[in-house]
Enzyme design. Structure first.
Site, PDB file in Angstrom:
ATOM      1  N   TYR A   1     -26.343-128.974 -28.305  1.00 42.20           N
ATOM      2  CA  TYR A   1     -27.087-127.759 -28.639  1.00 42.20           C
ATOM      3  C   TYR A   1     -27.355-127.667 -30.145  1.00 42.20           C
ATOM      4  O   TYR A   1     -28.321-127.046 -30.566  1.00 42.20           O
ATOM      5  CB  TYR A   1     -26.301-126.515 -28.217  1.00 42.20           C
ATOM      6  CG  TYR A   1     -26.533-126.060 -26.797  1.00 42.20           C
ATOM      7  CD1 TYR A   1     -26.377-126.928 -25.727  1.00 42.20           C
ATOM      8  CD2 TYR A   1     -26.899-124.741 -26.537  1.00 42.20           C
ATOM      9  CE1 TYR A   1     -26.577-126.497 -24.426  1.00 42.20           C
ATOM     10  CE2 TYR A   1     -27.098-124.299 -25.236  1.00 42.20           C
ATOM     11  CZ  TYR A   1     -26.932-125.179 -24.186  1.00 42.20           C
ATOM     12  OH  TYR A   1     -27.127-124.743 -22.900  1.00 42.20           O
TER      13      TYR A   1
ATOM     14  N   ASP B   1     -20.479-135.678 -13.465  1.00 39.62           N
ATOM     15  CA  ASP B   1     -21.219-135.755 -12.193  1.00 39.62           C
ATOM     16  C   ASP B   1     -20.267-135.486 -11.021  1.00 39.62           C
ATOM     17  O   ASP B   1     -20.581-134.728 -10.099  1.00 39.62           O
ATOM     18  CB  ASP B   1     -21.948-137.098 -12.047  1.00 39.62           C
ATOM     19  CG  ASP B   1     -21.073-138.309 -12.349  1.00 39.62           C
ATOM     20  OD1 ASP B   1     -19.959-138.148 -12.878  1.00 39.62           O
ATOM     21  OD2 ASP B   1     -21.521-139.443 -12.043  1.00 39.62           O
TER      22      ASP B   1
ATOM     23  N   LYS C   1     -18.197-137.392 -19.923  1.00 39.99           N
ATOM     24  CA  LYS C   1     -18.957-138.530 -19.386  1.00 39.99           C
ATOM     25  C   LYS C   1     -18.520-139.763 -20.171  1.00 39.99           C
ATOM     26  O   LYS C   1     -19.335-140.486 -20.780  1.00 39.99           O
ATOM     27  CB  LYS C   1     -20.466-138.237 -19.518  1.00 39.99           C
ATOM     28  CG  LYS C   1     -21.368-139.214 -18.783  1.00 39.99           C
ATOM     29  CD  LYS C   1     -21.307-139.098 -17.265  1.00 39.99           C
ATOM     30  CE  LYS C   1     -22.114-140.231 -16.627  1.00 39.99           C
ATOM     31  NZ  LYS C   1     -21.942-140.294 -15.163  1.00 39.99           N
TER      32      LYS C   1
ATOM     33  N   ASP D   1     -22.963-122.282 -14.260  1.00 43.49           N
ATOM     34  CA  ASP D   1     -23.913-121.706 -13.296  1.00 43.49           C
ATOM     35  C   ASP D   1     -23.524-122.099 -11.869  1.00 43.49           C
ATOM     36  O   ASP D   1     -23.622-121.292 -10.943  1.00 43.49           O
ATOM     37  CB  ASP D   1     -25.353-122.180 -13.572  1.00 43.49           C
ATOM     38  CG  ASP D   1     -26.109-121.227 -14.496  1.00 43.49           C
ATOM     39  OD1 ASP D   1     -25.453-120.555 -15.315  1.00 43.49           O
ATOM     40  OD2 ASP D   1     -27.350-121.168 -14.402  1.00 43.49           O
TER      41      ASP D   1
ATOM     42  N   ASP E   1     -22.519-125.383 -19.760  1.00 43.51           N
ATOM     43  CA  ASP E   1     -23.668-124.540 -19.382  1.00 43.51           C
ATOM     44  C   ASP E   1     -24.010-124.785 -17.917  1.00 43.51           C
ATOM     45  O   ASP E   1     -24.179-123.842 -17.127  1.00 43.51           O
ATOM     46  CB  ASP E   1     -24.866-124.883 -20.271  1.00 43.51           C
ATOM     47  CG  ASP E   1     -26.091-124.061 -19.930  1.00 43.51           C
ATOM     48  OD1 ASP E   1     -25.948-122.839 -19.741  1.00 43.51           O
ATOM     49  OD2 ASP E   1     -27.190-124.649 -19.841  1.00 43.51           O
TER      50      ASP E   1
HETATM   51  C1  IPM Z   1     -25.919-119.418 -21.192  1.00 48.68           C
HETATM   52  C2  IPM Z   1     -27.414-119.508 -21.309  1.00 48.68           C
HETATM   53  C3  IPM Z   1     -27.769-119.918 -22.736  1.00 48.68           C
HETATM   54  C4  IPM Z   1     -27.160-121.278 -22.982  1.00 48.68           C
HETATM   55  C5  IPM Z   1     -29.281-119.901 -23.066  1.00 48.68           C
HETATM   56  C6  IPM Z   1     -29.899-118.558 -22.783  1.00 48.68           C
HETATM   57  C7  IPM Z   1     -29.543-120.315 -24.466  1.00 48.68           C
HETATM   58  O1  IPM Z   1     -27.919-120.379 -20.361  1.00 48.68           O
HETATM   59  O2  IPM Z   1     -25.304-118.625 -21.938  1.00 48.68           O
HETATM   60  O3  IPM Z   1     -25.360-120.117 -20.344  1.00 48.68           O
HETATM   61  O4  IPM Z   1     -27.761-122.304 -22.634  1.00 48.68           O
HETATM   62  O5  IPM Z   1     -26.072-121.327 -23.539  1.00 48.68           O
HETATM   63 MG    MG Z   2     -26.483-121.078 -18.974  1.00 46.43          MG
END
Ligand code: IPM
Ligand code: MG
Length: 358
Positions: free
Chosen positions: A141, A224, A192, A252, A248
């Site tokens: 990032y 993975d 990885k 999710d 990240d």
């Molecule tokens: C998160 C989001 C952020 C990230 C974005 C909005 C920049 O997806 O906080 O997980 O990638 O960190």
């Molecule tokens: Mg995110």
């Protein structure tokens, strides 16, 4: 001590859920002795519209002085074509970086009332309680060099750099070992290392740290495989530590195990326990202002704020228990509802939590 809280509602459903957080804060003040001041400032697209900058100086200055920051959500399609430094996301990344919020704690906990809302079989997700510790201020990032360019044939090209210095790995590693220590004492480091130099260093440093935490069992997993294992048998995990990009993605996935990303809070902490608290979900511009967003991730983020930055673990317990009891009543926002339950809106859910806290 009066806690100086900065609220950054942001874009999309951010302001909708921020209103519910305010409602809960007020109840905590009037009924449970929370002493705070609230300073609401612009961030993201909302700030771009006013000043052209997704993180105006005044907002950053307020965040620096705050004891804790409550952050809604940012982003929307109208800003996706802007130059990268003028996108809402850049404001969030700068905020994390400027404040040194390197330790991102993302708990994925299944409320038993929502087992049916998970995309997975209820038996697979039963009792789910995983903590993802994501490194938040380094890795790909932020790595340099990063740019757009062209190749020798004049084709468009672009590159980013995934870099970690050993001190960056060690500090997130220590945060993760400490977190695992007060949980079930199992830490899985995700990397990885079969392909990437940066991951081999990550793994080496984690192994070195393990000597200082003999009570915690450290294992390693390739990213993975970790993605697969999270949906195959998530209960094998207790605490996961990983870099910025992998965290990240995996967070999710973990969120969806719990039924809805609308349920997941997060804390981003600096070296001194100061933190920013935000739902894991995004700004959902399609439902902004329609009273359909689930405010629970924001309200649970507020609970984490009470625990980690305001030394009011008692209030965190109260809020988390109020969420459980409201779910017990069968109240649901659309994202977590099935046919038999009472569907309510953003404000209905916020009001129910507030009532439960009286
Ligand atoms: C998160 C989001 C952020 C990230 C974005 C909005 C920049 O997806 O906080 O997980 O990638 O960190
Ligand atoms: Mg995110």
């Amino acid at each position: 001590m009066t806690a100086n809280i900065v609220l950054m509602p942001g874009d999309g459903i951010g302001p909708d859920i921020a209103d519910e957080a305010k409602r809960v804060l007020e109840i905590l003040a009037t009924h449970h002795g929370l002493d705070y001041t609230l300073n609401t400032v612009d961030v993201g697209g909302a700030a771009i519209e006013k000043s052209g900058d997704p993180l105006p100086d005044a907002s950053l200055a307020a965040a620096r002085e705050a004891d804790a920051i409550l952050f809604g959500a940012i982003g929307g399609p109208q800003w996706d074509t802007q130059p990268r430094d003028q996108r809402p996301e850049s404001g969030l990344l700068r905020l994390r970086s400027e404040l040194g919020l390197f330790a991102n704690l993302r708990p994925a906990i299944l409320f038993p009332q929502l087992a049916e809302a998970s995309a997975l079989k209820s038996g697979v997700v039963a009792n789910l309680d995983v903590l993802i510790v994501r490194e938040l201020t380094g890795g790909i990032y932020f790595g340099k060099p990063a740019d757009k360019c062209s190749n020798a044939q004049g084709q468009r090209a672009a590159y980013n750099t995934m870099r970690y210095d050993e001190s960056e790995i060690a500090r997130i590693g220590r945060a993760a070992f400490e977190a695992a220590r007060v949980r079930n004492k199992r830490l899985c480091s995700v990397d990885k290392a079969n392909v990437l130099h940066v991951s081999q260093l990550w793994r080496d440093v984690m192994n070195e740290l393990a000597a200082d935490y003999p009570d915690v069992q450290l294992t390693h997993m390739y990213v993975d495989n970790a993605a697969m294992q999270l949906v195959r048998d998530p209960n094998q995990f207790d605490t996961i530590v990983t870099g910025n990009l992998f965290g990240d993605i995996l967070s999710d996935t973990a969120a969806m195990l719990t039924g809805s990303i609308g349920m997941l809070p997060s804390a981003s902490l600096d070296a001194h326990g100061k933190g920013m608290y935000e739902p894991v979900h995004g700004s959902a511009p399609d439902i902004a202002g329609t009273d359909r967003a689930n405010p629970l991730a924001m309200i649970l983020s507020l609970a984490m704020m009470c625990r980690y930055s305001l030394a009011r673990g008692d209030l965190a317990d109260r809020v988390e228990s109020a969420v459980g009891r409201v779910l017990d009543m069968g109240l649901r926002t659309p994202d977590i509802a099935n046919s038999s339950e009472t569907v309510t809106g953003t404000s209905g859910m916020g009001a129910a939590i507030a009532d439960m806290l009286i």
